[in-house]
Design a protein around this motif. Structure first.
Motif, PDB file in Angstrom:
ATOM      1  N   VAL A   1       0.775  -1.196   0.037  1.00  7.57           N
ATOM      2  CA  VAL A   1      -0.015  -0.115  -0.132  1.00  7.57           C
ATOM      3  C   VAL A   1       0.762   1.258   0.078  1.00  7.57           C
ATOM      4  O   VAL A   1       1.659   1.637   0.992  1.00  7.57           O
ATOM      5  CB  VAL A   1      -0.828  -0.023   1.269  1.00  7.57           C
ATOM      6  CG1 VAL A   1      -1.683   1.189   1.260  1.00  7.57           C
ATOM      7  CG2 VAL A   1      -1.861  -1.281   1.300  1.00  7.57           C
ATOM      8  N   PRO A   2       0.908   2.045  -1.015  1.00  5.23           N
ATOM      9  CA  PRO A   2       1.774   3.222  -1.028  1.00  5.23           C
ATOM     10  C   PRO A   2       1.247   4.082   0.099  1.00  5.23           C
ATOM     11  O   PRO A   2       0.102   4.003   0.641  1.00  5.23           O
ATOM     12  CB  PRO A   2       1.731   3.721  -2.488  1.00  5.23           C
ATOM     13  CG  PRO A   2       0.235   3.181  -3.096  1.00  5.23           C
ATOM     14  CD  PRO A   2       0.039   1.930  -2.259  1.00  5.23           C
ATOM     15  N   ALA A   3       2.333   5.206   0.337  1.00  5.57           N
ATOM     16  CA  ALA A   3       2.224   6.055   1.291  1.00  5.57           C
ATOM     17  C   ALA A   3       0.945   6.954   0.998  1.00  5.57           C
ATOM     18  O   ALA A   3       0.561   7.443  -0.338  1.00  5.57           O
ATOM     19  CB  ALA A   3       3.307   7.152   1.293  1.00  5.57           C
ATOM     20  N   HIS A   4      -0.032   7.356   1.955  1.00  2.14           N
ATOM     21  CA  HIS A   4      -1.294   8.072   1.640  1.00  2.14           C
ATOM     22  C   HIS A   4      -1.631   9.027   2.667  1.00  2.14           C
ATOM     23  O   HIS A   4      -1.103   8.800   3.891  1.00  2.14           O
ATOM     24  CB  HIS A   4      -2.053   7.221   0.983  1.00  2.14           C
ATOM     25  CG  HIS A   4      -2.715   6.252   2.156  1.00  2.14           C
ATOM     26  ND1 HIS A   4      -1.851   4.990   2.171  1.00  2.14           N
ATOM     27  CD2 HIS A   4      -3.761   6.149   2.912  1.00  2.14           C
ATOM     28  CE1 HIS A   4      -2.662   4.427   3.007  1.00  2.14           C
ATOM     29  NE2 HIS A   4      -3.610   5.122   3.691  1.00  2.14           N
ATOM     30  N   TRP A   5      -2.494  10.112   2.500  1.00  2.73           N
ATOM     31  CA  TRP A   5      -3.319  10.640   3.344  1.00  2.73           C
ATOM     32  C   TRP A   5      -4.510   9.686   4.162  1.00  2.73           C
ATOM     33  O   TRP A   5      -4.970   9.104   2.952  1.00  2.73           O
ATOM     34  CB  TRP A   5      -3.810  11.970   3.067  1.00  2.73           C
ATOM     35  CG  TRP A   5      -2.480  13.038   2.989  1.00  2.73           C
ATOM     36  CD1 TRP A   5      -1.885  13.275   1.928  1.00  2.73           C
ATOM     37  CD2 TRP A   5      -1.966  13.523   4.115  1.00  2.73           C
ATOM     38  NE1 TRP A   5      -0.875  14.362   2.344  1.00  2.73           N
ATOM     39  CE2 TRP A   5      -0.994  14.430   3.593  1.00  2.73           C
ATOM     40  CE3 TRP A   5      -2.123  13.587   5.480  1.00  2.73           C
ATOM     41  CZ2 TRP A   5      -0.009  15.239   4.480  1.00  2.73           C
ATOM     42  CZ3 TRP A   5      -1.420  14.385   6.368  1.00  2.73           C
ATOM     43  CH2 TRP A   5      -0.456  15.271   5.697  1.00  2.73           C
ATOM     44  N   ASP A   6      -4.772   9.585   5.279  1.00  2.00           N
ATOM     45  CA  ASP A   6      -5.747   8.911   5.420  1.00  2.00           C
ATOM     46  C   ASP A   6      -6.646   9.838   6.681  1.00  2.00           C
ATOM     47  O   ASP A   6      -6.098  10.695   7.553  1.00  2.00           O
ATOM     48  CB  ASP A   6      -5.586   7.753   6.334  1.00  2.00           C
ATOM     49  CG  ASP A   6      -6.715   6.583   6.536  1.00  2.00           C
ATOM     50  OD1 ASP A   6      -7.725   6.898   5.889  1.00  2.00           O
ATOM     51  OD2 ASP A   6      -6.419   5.640   6.859  1.00  2.00           O
ATOM     52  N   HIS A   7      -8.075   9.760   6.992  1.00  2.00           N
ATOM     53  CA  HIS A   7      -8.969  10.279   7.862  1.00  2.00           C
ATOM     54  C   HIS A   7      -8.794   9.357   9.046  1.00  2.00           C
ATOM     55  O   HIS A   7      -9.046   8.234   8.700  1.00  2.00           O
ATOM     56  CB  HIS A   7      -9.963  10.619   7.442  1.00  2.00           C
ATOM     57  CG  HIS A   7     -10.091  11.979   6.597  1.00  2.00           C
ATOM     58  ND1 HIS A   7      -9.640  11.699   5.321  1.00  2.00           N
ATOM     59  CD2 HIS A   7      -9.940  13.277   6.644  1.00  2.00           C
ATOM     60  CE1 HIS A   7      -9.725  12.899   4.507  1.00  2.00           C
ATOM     61  NE2 HIS A   7      -9.707  13.707   5.344  1.00  2.00           N
ATOM     62  N   VAL A   8      -8.536   9.960  10.211  1.00  2.00           N
ATOM     63  CA  VAL A   8      -8.692   9.061  11.618  1.00  2.00           C
ATOM     64  C   VAL A   8      -9.401   9.746  12.512  1.00  2.00           C
ATOM     65  O   VAL A   8      -9.371  11.003  12.639  1.00  2.00           O
ATOM     66  CB  VAL A   8      -7.108   8.829  12.140  1.00  2.00           C
ATOM     67  CG1 VAL A   8      -6.378   7.891  11.376  1.00  2.00           C
ATOM     68  CG2 VAL A   8      -6.307   9.964  12.543  1.00  2.00           C
ATOM     69  N   TRP A   9     -10.209   8.966  13.206  1.00  2.00           N
ATOM     70  CA  TRP A   9     -11.024   9.738  14.531  1.00  2.00           C
ATOM     71  C   TRP A   9     -10.273   9.933  15.702  1.00  2.00           C
ATOM     72  O   TRP A   9      -9.641   9.027  16.043  1.00  2.00           O
ATOM     73  CB  TRP A   9     -12.334   8.798  14.662  1.00  2.00           C
ATOM     74  CG  TRP A   9     -13.130   9.457  15.610  1.00  2.00           C
ATOM     75  CD1 TRP A   9     -13.398   8.927  16.831  1.00  2.00           C
ATOM     76  CD2 TRP A   9     -14.163  10.498  15.458  1.00  2.00           C
ATOM     77  NE1 TRP A   9     -13.997   9.716  17.582  1.00  2.00           N
ATOM     78  CE2 TRP A   9     -14.727  10.657  16.656  1.00  2.00           C
ATOM     79  CE3 TRP A   9     -14.320  11.451  14.366  1.00  2.00           C
ATOM     80  CZ2 TRP A   9     -15.494  11.817  16.914  1.00  2.00           C
ATOM     81  CZ3 TRP A   9     -15.382  12.432  14.758  1.00  2.00           C
ATOM     82  CH2 TRP A   9     -15.877  12.584  15.839  1.00  2.00           C
ATOM     83  N   VAL A  10     -10.115  11.135  16.032  1.00  2.00           N
ATOM     84  CA  VAL A  10      -9.551  11.358  17.106  1.00  2.00           C
ATOM     85  C   VAL A  10     -10.748  11.699  18.437  1.00  2.00           C
ATOM     86  O   VAL A  10     -11.487  12.615  18.137  1.00  2.00           O
ATOM     87  CB  VAL A  10      -8.970  12.838  17.042  1.00  2.00           C
ATOM     88  CG1 VAL A  10      -8.279  13.290  18.572  1.00  2.00           C
ATOM     89  CG2 VAL A  10      -7.599  12.788  15.999  1.00  2.00           C
ATOM     90  N   LYS A  11     -10.560  11.060  19.508  1.00  2.00           N
ATOM     91  CA  LYS A  11     -11.636  11.098  20.355  1.00  2.00           C
ATOM     92  C   LYS A  11     -11.417  12.440  21.096  1.00  2.00           C
ATOM     93  O   LYS A  11     -10.557  13.118  21.206  1.00  2.00           O
ATOM     94  CB  LYS A  11     -11.105   9.982  21.566  1.00  2.00           C
ATOM     95  CG  LYS A  11     -11.382   8.544  21.053  1.00  2.00           C
ATOM     96  CD  LYS A  11     -11.330   7.801  22.304  1.00  2.00           C
ATOM     97  CE  LYS A  11     -11.145   6.071  21.847  1.00  2.00           C
ATOM     98  NZ  LYS A  11     -10.855   5.379  22.908  1.00  2.00           N
TER      99      LYS A  11
END
Length: 117
Positions: A98-108
């Motif tokens: 999986v190449p490097a990429h931007w991802d969206h993560v949920w921050v509590k």
């Protein structure tokens, strides 16, 4: 004559001990006099807002962009194959890069107490 030498050594030792003890006491009293008196009130800085806890703020849960470096991971991969005159669909688990990429993560939601100047 040996008693005189022993007495002299005893007196010299006592005098040296007394001088050392007296010098130490003088040194301590000089240090104590030079040291500032402890403050009677607690030293809390309220006007300048340099304390840690007065800068805390509540951060609501939110989505945040995070850079994910390229890596290998196991994924289900769909394979279409042609075998013995008929079409077949297969799913297999394979290692996929999986190449490097931007991802969206949920921050509590959390308290943020960092210094913000």
């Amino acid at each position: 004559m040996t008693t005189r030498i022993s007495a002299r050594r005893l007196l010299a030792g006592a005098a040296a001990t007394g001088l050392l003890a007296g010098g130490a006491a003088l040194g301590m009293s000089g240090t104590a006099a030079a040291a500032p008196a402890p403050a009677s009130a607690p030293s809390v800085v309220t006007g300048d807002h340099h304390g840690h806890h007065d800068r805390c703020e509540w951060k609501k849960g939110h989505w945040e962009k995070k850079w994910v470096p390229g890596h290998w991971e196991k994924k289900w991969v769909h394979h279409d194959t042609w075998r013995h005159g008929h079409h077949s669909h297969e799913w297999k688990v394979k290692w996929v890069y999986v190449p490097a990429h931007w991802d969206h993560v949920w921050v509590k939601a959390h308290w943020d107490c960092h210094h913000h100047h």
